[in-house]
Design a protein around this motif. Structure first.
Motif, short mmCIF file in Angstrom:
data_model
loop_
_atom_site.label_atom_id
_atom_site.label_comp_id
_atom_site.label_asym_id
_atom_site.label_seq_id
_atom_site.Cartn_x
_atom_site.Cartn_y
_atom_site.Cartn_z
N THR A 11 0.83 -1.21 0.00
CA THR A 11 0.00 0.00 0.00
C THR A 11 0.87 1.26 0.00
O THR A 11 2.10 1.20 0.11
CB THR A 11 -0.91 0.02 1.23
OG1 THR A 11 -0.10 -0.10 2.41
CG2 THR A 11 -1.89 -1.14 1.19
N LEU A 12 0.22 2.41 -0.10
CA LEU A 12 0.92 3.69 -0.06
C LEU A 12 1.58 3.89 1.30
O LEU A 12 0.97 3.63 2.34
CB LEU A 12 -0.05 4.84 -0.33
CG LEU A 12 -0.48 5.09 -1.78
CD1 LEU A 12 -1.52 6.20 -1.81
CD2 LEU A 12 0.72 5.47 -2.64
N GLN A 13 2.82 4.37 1.27
CA GLN A 13 3.55 4.69 2.49
C GLN A 13 3.83 6.21 2.50
O GLN A 13 3.92 6.84 1.45
CB GLN A 13 4.86 3.91 2.56
CG GLN A 13 4.67 2.41 2.48
CD GLN A 13 3.87 1.87 3.66
OE1 GLN A 13 4.25 2.07 4.82
NE2 GLN A 13 2.77 1.20 3.37
N THR A 14 3.96 6.77 3.69
CA THR A 14 4.15 8.21 3.83
C THR A 14 5.54 8.51 4.39
O THR A 14 5.96 7.90 5.39
CB THR A 14 3.08 8.82 4.74
OG1 THR A 14 1.80 8.63 4.15
CG2 THR A 14 3.31 10.31 4.94
N THR B 3 5.62 16.39 3.08
CA THR B 3 5.16 15.01 3.20
C THR B 3 4.91 14.48 1.80
O THR B 3 4.29 15.17 0.98
CB THR B 3 3.85 14.93 4.01
OG1 THR B 3 4.07 15.49 5.31
CG2 THR B 3 3.40 13.49 4.17
N GLN C 155 3.88 10.70 -0.51
CA GLN C 155 3.39 9.33 -0.45
C GLN C 155 4.02 8.52 -1.60
O GLN C 155 4.00 8.97 -2.74
CB GLN C 155 1.85 9.28 -0.57
CG GLN C 155 1.12 9.79 0.65
CD GLN C 155 1.20 11.30 0.83
OE1 GLN C 155 1.13 12.04 -0.14
NE2 GLN C 155 1.36 11.74 2.06
N TYR C 156 4.55 7.34 -1.26
CA TYR C 156 5.18 6.51 -2.26
C TYR C 156 4.64 5.08 -2.16
O TYR C 156 4.05 4.67 -1.15
CB TYR C 156 6.71 6.50 -2.10
CG TYR C 156 7.19 5.84 -0.83
CD1 TYR C 156 7.47 4.47 -0.79
CD2 TYR C 156 7.35 6.56 0.35
CE1 TYR C 156 7.91 3.85 0.37
CE2 TYR C 156 7.78 5.96 1.51
CZ TYR C 156 8.05 4.60 1.52
OH TYR C 156 8.47 4.00 2.68
N GLN C 157 4.86 4.32 -3.24
CA GLN C 157 4.40 2.93 -3.28
C GLN C 157 5.45 2.10 -4.00
O GLN C 157 5.91 2.45 -5.10
CB GLN C 157 3.06 2.82 -4.02
CG GLN C 157 2.44 1.44 -3.97
CD GLN C 157 1.04 1.44 -4.57
OE1 GLN C 157 0.70 2.31 -5.38
NE2 GLN C 157 0.23 0.48 -4.20
N GLN D 297 6.83 16.86 -6.71
CA GLN D 297 6.33 15.48 -6.78
C GLN D 297 6.73 14.81 -8.09
O GLN D 297 7.14 13.65 -8.13
CB GLN D 297 4.81 15.49 -6.63
CG GLN D 297 4.16 14.11 -6.68
CD GLN D 297 3.63 13.77 -8.06
OE1 GLN D 297 3.21 14.67 -8.79
NE2 GLN D 297 3.63 12.50 -8.40
N VAL E 274 6.14 7.84 -6.64
CA VAL E 274 5.71 8.90 -5.72
C VAL E 274 4.39 9.45 -6.24
O VAL E 274 4.35 10.08 -7.31
CB VAL E 274 6.78 10.01 -5.62
CG1 VAL E 274 6.28 11.13 -4.71
CG2 VAL E 274 8.08 9.44 -5.09
N ASN E 275 3.32 9.22 -5.51
CA ASN E 275 1.98 9.56 -5.99
C ASN E 275 1.54 10.98 -5.66
O ASN E 275 0.75 11.57 -6.39
CB ASN E 275 0.96 8.57 -5.41
CG ASN E 275 1.27 7.14 -5.83
OD1 ASN E 275 2.00 6.44 -5.14
ND2 ASN E 275 0.74 6.73 -6.96
N SER E 276 2.02 11.54 -4.56
CA SER E 276 1.61 12.89 -4.18
C SER E 276 2.62 13.49 -3.22
O SER E 276 3.41 12.77 -2.61
CB SER E 276 0.21 12.89 -3.55
OG SER E 276 0.19 12.05 -2.41
#
Length: 317
Positions: free
Chosen positions: A69-72, A98, A100-102, A158, A173-175
């Motif tokens: 899942t996404l991690q922060t 901050t 969020q990556y996966q 990002q 990196v999603n956001s």
């Protein structure tokens, strides 16, 4: 004796086999993916397990688990790891970021082989790379841009992080969010004053445009009222002309009727034109004569065929 020993050995082997087989299974949850690690050979199977359920991993093997899942990753005041950098115009900047990556399942084996001396080392690597890329990206923007275009800067940071992580670190990196961007107090105060002044200017411009609309509307209303006034005046002119034509027609009809009536009287009496004119004169006066001593005469009679200046008075007694 020999048969008993053989039976014991066989039982022991079966027990050992059952024990090994019992511990050759492992479960994988829906939010995990894993690599199979053999403790005897100290090797890792490149096949990534990313479907949940009970897995046969084999004897003397375990699963190295990674989040699916996404991690922060956070650089915050609470964690005491705010980022120190500088803007394009050289002002000091403290950033709280901050993102969020996966992890990519197809690159998980390569991530392990390149960066995992110990399980979980990739997290520290991601943190260090994030610090470097974010602080370097901050130098591309002025302090004024950080004050006014924070979301735009976050999107570009990002994108830059995602490009590097996808290419070198086998993650997406999603956001990214910029939670803090502390600039020098003097600059911050000046920017706020400038923003307040700009807001007031915008309000005045809006009021000016509103007044323009109001005045334009007033001009339209005045023009409409002028048109109504002109139309009313035109209507009154037509009404007066119509009334005049009607009055003229009535007078013409009345005169024609009198001419015919007096003509009939002339023919019936056989009067001369002069006599009929005298008749018309006396008839228009309502039977009275006009003289200098009219107010003193109490009894006055009109006689047909008598000179208009001649009067006959009757004195009683």
């Amino acid at each position: 004796m020999a048969q008993g020993a053989l039976a014991f050995v066989a039982s022991a082997c079966c027990g050992v086999f059952a024990f090994v087989m019992l511990f050759s299974w492992a479960s994988l949850s829906g939010i995990e993916m894993a690599l199979r690690y053999n403790h005897v050979l100290r090797t890792v199977d490149p096949l990534v397990l990313d479907t949940p359920g009970l897995k046969f991993v084999g004897p003397f093997s375990t699963l190295i688990r990674y989040p699916k899942t996404l991690q922060t990753m956070a650089y915050s005041r609470e964690d005491r790891d705010l980022l120190d950098g500088r803007t394009k115009d050289g002002l000091p900047l403290v950033l709280g970021v901050t993102f969020q990556y996966q992890l990519q399942s197809k690159g998980l084996y390569h991530l392990y082989r390149r960066y995992e001396r110990n399980i979980g080392d990739y997290v520290n690597l991601f943190r260090l790379v994030g610090i470097h890329i974010v602080t370097e990206a901050a130098t591309n923007y002025t302090a004024y841009e950080f004050f006014n275009e924070k979301q735009k800067i976050a999107l570009k940071m990002q994108a830059k992080l995602n490009e590097y992580f996808k290419t070198h670190l086998f993650a997406d990196v999603n956001s990214l969010q910029i939670n803090e961007d502390d600039l020098p107090e003097a600059f911050d105060s000046t920017i706020k004053l400038a923003a307040s002044t700009k807001q007031k200017r915008i309000q005045m411009e809006q009021q000016r445009e509103a007044k323009k609309v109001e005045f334009a509307t007033a001009i339209i209303v005045a023009a409409a009222q002028a048109n109504v006034t002109v139309q009313n005046a035109t209507g009154q002119v037509h009404q007066i002309f119509a009334q005049g034509r009607a009055d003229a027609a009535i007078i013409s009809t009345y005169v024609d009727a009198e001419v015919q009536a007096y003509g009939a009287v002339k023919e019936a009496l056989g009067s001369s034109p002069g006599e009929i004119l005298d008749f018309i004169w006396y008839d228009s006066l309502g039977g009275g004569g006009v003289g200098s001593n009219t107010a003193q005469g109490k009894g006055v009679n009109m006689l047909v065929g008598v000179n208009p200046s001649a009067y006959i008075s009757e004195n009683k007694g």
